[in-house]
Design a protein around this motif. Structure first.
Motif, PDB file in Angstrom:
ATOM      1  N   THR A  18       0.848  -1.145   0.111  1.00 41.63           N
ATOM      2  CA  THR A  18      -0.066   0.081   0.007  1.00 41.63           C
ATOM      3  C   THR A  18       0.909   1.340   0.030  1.00 41.63           C
ATOM      4  N   SER A  19       1.953   0.993  -0.171  1.00 38.27           N
ATOM      5  CA  SER A  19       3.217   2.180   0.066  1.00 38.27           C
ATOM      6  C   SER A  19       2.756   3.365  -1.094  1.00 38.27           C
ATOM      7  N   PRO A  20       2.679   2.800  -2.106  1.00 36.33           N
ATOM      8  CA  PRO A  20       2.503   3.834  -3.194  1.00 36.33           C
ATOM      9  C   PRO A  20       1.325   4.455  -3.109  1.00 36.33           C
ATOM     10  N   LEU A  21       0.177   3.921  -2.572  1.00 34.96           N
ATOM     11  CA  LEU A  21      -1.206   4.688  -2.445  1.00 34.96           C
ATOM     12  C   LEU A  21      -1.062   5.732  -1.117  1.00 34.96           C
ATOM     13  N   ARG A  22      -0.393   5.150  -0.338  1.00 32.45           N
ATOM     14  CA  ARG A  22      -0.264   6.057   1.114  1.00 32.45           C
ATOM     15  C   ARG A  22       0.509   7.547   0.785  1.00 32.45           C
ATOM     16  N   LEU A  23       1.264   7.292  -0.432  1.00 28.21           N
ATOM     17  CA  LEU A  23       2.254   8.764  -0.614  1.00 28.21           C
ATOM     18  C   LEU A  23       1.202   9.686  -1.099  1.00 28.21           C
ATOM     19  N   LEU A  24       0.290   9.230  -1.736  1.00 31.68           N
ATOM     20  CA  LEU A  24      -0.744  10.248  -2.431  1.00 31.68           C
ATOM     21  C   LEU A  24      -1.510  10.770  -1.143  1.00 31.68           C
ATOM     22  N   ALA A  25      -1.951  12.285  -1.638  1.00 30.45           N
ATOM     23  CA  ALA A  25      -2.810  13.067  -0.563  1.00 30.45           C
ATOM     24  C   ALA A  25      -4.036  12.556  -0.567  1.00 30.45           C
ATOM     25  N   ASP A  26      -4.931  12.791   0.387  1.00 31.05           N
ATOM     26  CA  ASP A  26      -6.500  12.194   0.707  1.00 31.05           C
ATOM     27  C   ASP A  26      -7.241  12.717  -0.581  1.00 31.05           C
ATOM     28  N   ALA A  27      -7.866  11.767  -0.835  1.00 31.65           N
ATOM     29  CA  ALA A  27      -8.894  12.066  -2.214  1.00 31.65           C
ATOM     30  C   ALA A  27     -10.317  12.680  -1.725  1.00 31.65           C
ATOM     31  N   THR A  28     -10.741  13.839  -2.291  1.00 34.53           N
ATOM     32  CA  THR A  28     -11.841  14.381  -1.938  1.00 34.53           C
ATOM     33  C   THR A  28     -12.755  14.524  -3.389  1.00 34.53           C
ATOM     34  N   LEU A  29     -13.897  14.155  -2.926  1.00 37.60           N
ATOM     35  CA  LEU A  29     -14.710  14.375  -4.407  1.00 37.60           C
ATOM     36  C   LEU A  29     -14.894  15.887  -4.678  1.00 37.60           C
ATOM     37  N   PRO A  30     -14.970  15.922  -6.040  1.00 36.99           N
ATOM     38  CA  PRO A  30     -15.138  17.357  -6.573  1.00 36.99           C
ATOM     39  C   PRO A  30     -16.362  17.901  -5.843  1.00 36.99           C
ATOM     40  N   ALA A  31     -16.369  19.291  -5.637  1.00 34.77           N
ATOM     41  CA  ALA A  31     -17.364  20.005  -4.885  1.00 34.77           C
ATOM     42  C   ALA A  31     -18.599  19.924  -5.551  1.00 34.77           C
ATOM     43  N   GLY A  32     -18.502  19.918  -6.884  1.00 30.64           N
ATOM     44  CA  GLY A  32     -19.901  19.666  -7.789  1.00 30.64           C
ATOM     45  C   GLY A  32     -20.545  18.360  -7.643  1.00 30.64           C
ATOM     46  N   ILE A  33     -19.665  17.345  -7.698  1.00 32.64           N
ATOM     47  CA  ILE A  33     -20.259  15.882  -7.514  1.00 32.64           C
ATOM     48  C   ILE A  33     -20.773  15.687  -5.784  1.00 32.64           C
ATOM     49  N   ALA A  34     -20.058  16.279  -4.860  1.00 32.34           N
ATOM     50  CA  ALA A  34     -20.435  16.212  -3.533  1.00 32.34           C
ATOM     51  C   ALA A  34     -21.918  16.894  -3.196  1.00 32.34           C
ATOM     52  N   SER A  35     -22.009  18.127  -4.110  1.00 33.51           N
ATOM     53  CA  SER A  35     -23.227  19.055  -3.754  1.00 33.51           C
ATOM     54  C   SER A  35     -24.234  18.241  -4.481  1.00 33.51           C
ATOM     55  N   ALA A  36     -24.013  17.709  -5.510  1.00 32.72           N
ATOM     56  CA  ALA A  36     -24.972  16.699  -6.252  1.00 32.72           C
ATOM     57  C   ALA A  36     -25.628  15.545  -5.613  1.00 32.72           C
ATOM     58  N   VAL A  37     -24.702  15.036  -4.968  1.00 33.80           N
ATOM     59  CA  VAL A  37     -25.099  13.773  -4.062  1.00 33.80           C
ATOM     60  C   VAL A  37     -25.808  14.261  -2.907  1.00 33.80           C
ATOM     61  N   ALA A  38     -25.410  15.445  -2.412  1.00 38.14           N
ATOM     62  CA  ALA A  38     -26.429  15.760  -1.388  1.00 38.14           C
ATOM     63  C   ALA A  38     -27.591  16.473  -1.768  1.00 38.14           C
ATOM     64  N   SER A  39     -27.620  16.867  -2.857  1.00 36.52           N
ATOM     65  CA  SER A  39     -29.005  17.457  -3.242  1.00 36.52           C
ATOM     66  C   SER A  39     -30.058  16.523  -3.890  1.00 36.52           C
ATOM     67  N   ALA A  40     -29.359  15.298  -4.241  1.00 39.57           N
ATOM     68  CA  ALA A  40     -30.134  14.187  -4.754  1.00 39.57           C
ATOM     69  C   ALA A  40     -30.599  13.392  -3.703  1.00 39.57           C
ATOM     70  N   ASN A  41     -29.976  13.244  -2.651  1.00 44.15           N
ATOM     71  CA  ASN A  41     -30.262  12.245  -1.369  1.00 44.15           C
ATOM     72  C   ASN A  41     -31.834  12.309  -0.962  1.00 44.15           C
ATOM     73  N   PRO A  42     -32.188  13.749  -0.886  1.00 45.88           N
ATOM     74  CA  PRO A  42     -33.705  13.638  -0.127  1.00 45.88           C
ATOM     75  C   PRO A  42     -34.677  12.981  -1.172  1.00 45.88           C
TER      76      PRO A  42
END
Lengths: 87, 452
Positions: A18-42
């Motif tokens: 897992t060392s190659p992966l652990r060298l990478l920065a934490d992944a976050t969803l693009p703001a647009g996708i996160a917002s879309a998921v939150a909007s679609a949930n209800p």
């Protein structure tokens, strides 16, 4: 001690893998996708009572992630093979 | 070289797997023996429980500093020199610290040990909200005690931007004997004796009349029912008490107050029966709301003058918990104790008269790994779950929790309970299984096609 060393060995192998992966920065969803998921949930939540929409999205996303990872690996290999002198 | 490495790996693998199997066998064989010893003398199928709250609260009237300590011990009475703290409640969040002090005279001299744990995420709760803490053994909740000493038990929490004490309690009497507290899961109210404030001695559940008054305005509750330790298995609670009141004038009153345990105290019921000097009797009945904690006061107020000021009062307080304690089932108690006391195997005595102990120690040394290794392996997923590409999946999965959480849906679909139970829920479960099985098949096909 035997089991301890064995498990420590397994742990070290996992660390190396897992060392190659652990060298990478934490992944976050693009703001647009996160917002879309939150909007679609209800809107999806009432349907989720009858069918596992959340599981469907998770499985589809997991397949996409795996396929993307495989494709990335192939692209990297293809680029490497283009380097003169390398097979 | 290559041959040696492969052979070495094979041997290590063989020893490791064999040791795992053997270690699990050893653990499974040993732990029940320890557990049976721990629980010897207590029948968890008994509907009632014995015990008492050995810790009196020191923060009179300050409910942020009160709490209860359950102490578990093998026979129900602490006859050994160890105390096992395994559960607490308090109002706290963040990181909890537990201190235990020992002193033969004043409970503040010698620090026996500390323990830290992560407080449950309890959000905003009332000061009497019941919160479970479980200090595991490796964090040092097990302390040696000395008969006749007093002990201070102290907890505080950080993580809300400030450190503040949750409660500090100490034993008001030497610790031997002490009975432990065990709660049973049942629907209804649980009465837990608490403490008295500015009051003479309270006699719980005794038929004996109070001793002769020796104070100017002598008030006294006695023979209170339900008494300390009573479990009422309905939500309708009836309480009665006998009392003695020496003085009588216009401001004298006796009655019960029932208050919800929240930061803002709300008196929900209070009665003032007609008073007579001397001995009397008072009753109250009230309904509990599920999952709410209450405190109950028997209040006696008296003033020997007509100035209107309450010059003396007696308040007898104990708590009425309406929560069913779902986590403390008999099995749960076993689990808690197992986790907190016998999760680690201990080495046996190795001597010429106990060679079996030497053999056990050797086997443990060889095949029983440290629990830290298991924790290490259990957390392997945390190493990569936030890293790409898995991190995107984790983020998406977190985002989807709003779909099943307590969020307000945009619209409601008409459902009926039988249809959901017999049709849609099984269908949904089946579809979930099918989806994950399809994904597993996809992964297997992918891995099978790999040529490394």
């Amino acid at each position: 001690m035997i089991v301890y060393l064995f498990l420590q060995g397994v742990w070290l192998v996992l660390l190396v893998i897992t060392s190659p992966l652990r060298l990478l920065a934490d992944a976050t969803l693009p703001a647009g996708i996160a917002s879309a998921v939150a909007s679609a949930n209800p809107y999806v939540a009432p349907l989720n009572v009858f069918a596992p929409i959340d599981v469907l999205i998770e499985v589809t996303s997991a397949v996409l992630v795996v396929e993307t990872a495989v494709l990335s690996w192939k692209i990297i290999n293809w680029v490497i093979r283009k380097i003169p002198g390398l097979k | 070289m290559s041959f040696i490495s492969v052979a070495l790996c094979k041997r290590l693998l063989w020893f490791g797997v064999s040791g795992l199997v053997f270690g699990f066998g050893l653990w499974g064989w040993w732990t029940p023996a320890q557990a049976s010893e721990l629980f010897n003398g207590y029948d968890y199928s008994d509907a009632s429980y014995t015990g008492q709250n050995i810790f009196g609260a020191t923060g009179a009237g300050d409910y942020t500093k009160k709490g209860w300590t359950w102490i578990a011990e093998a026979s129900g009475t602490v006859t050994s020199t160890q105390l096992l703290f395994y559960q607490q409640y308090a109002t706290m969040a963040g990181v909890c610290y537990m201190y235990v002090y020992d002193s033969p005279a004043t409970p503040t001299s010698t620090l026996l040990g500390t323990a830290t744990t992560t407080c449950p995420d309890i959000g905003t709760v009332g000061s009497r909200a019941l919160v479970r803490f479980n200090f595991s053994a490796e964090n040092g909740e097990q302390f040696d005690i000395t008969a006749g000493h007093k002990y201070l038990f102290y907890m505080y929490a950080t993580g809300l931007g400030a450190s503040y004490p949750c409660f500090g309690t100490y034993t008001s009497a030497p610790l031997t004997p002490i009975t432990y507290h065990a709660w049973k899961q049942a629907t209804g109210a649980y009465f837990q004796g608490d403490h008295t404030v500015n009051a003479p001695l309270i006699v719980y559940g005794s038929d004996a009349p109070p001793p002769p008054p020796d104070e100017p305005a002598y008030t006294h509750f006695y023979n209170v029912w339900p008494s300390d330790g009573t479990v009422v298995t309905t939500t309708r609670v009836e309480i009665s008490a006998d009392y003695y009141m020496e003085a009588l004038n216009i401001y004298d009153r006796v009655g019960f107050s029932v208050q919800e345990k929240s930061r803002t105290y709300q008196i929900t019921s209070e009665t003032y029966p007609g008073l007579e000097p001397g001995y009397g009797h008072v009753d109250i009945a009230f309904d509990l709301t599920a999952s709410t904690s209450y405190a109950f006061w028997g209040v006696m107020l008296a003033t020997p003058t007509s100035t209107g000021g309450f010059l003396d009062y007696t308040r007898h307080e104990f708590s009425v918990f309406a929560e069913p304690f779902p986590w403390i089932t008999p099995q749960g108690i076993n689990d808690l104790m197992l986790v907190s006391s016998t999760d680690e195997l201990s080495y046996a005595e190795c001597s010429i008269s106990n060679l079996a102990g030497c053999f056990q120690n050797a086997l443990m040394w060889a095949f029983y790994p440290d629990s830290d290794v298991w924790d290490q392996l259990a957390g392997v997923g945390d190493l990569v779950k936030l890293k790409p590409p898995l991190g995107y999946l984790s983020a998406l999965s977190d985002g989807l929790t709003g779909m099943t959480a307590t969020g307000t849906p945009a619209f409601e679909l008409a459902t009926s309970s039988p249809a959901m139970i017999y049709i849609f829920d099984p269908m949904r479960l089946g579809m979930t299984w099918v989806l994950w099985l399809l994904f597993a098949g996809y992964i297997l096909r992918l891995v099978g096609g790999l040529h490394v």
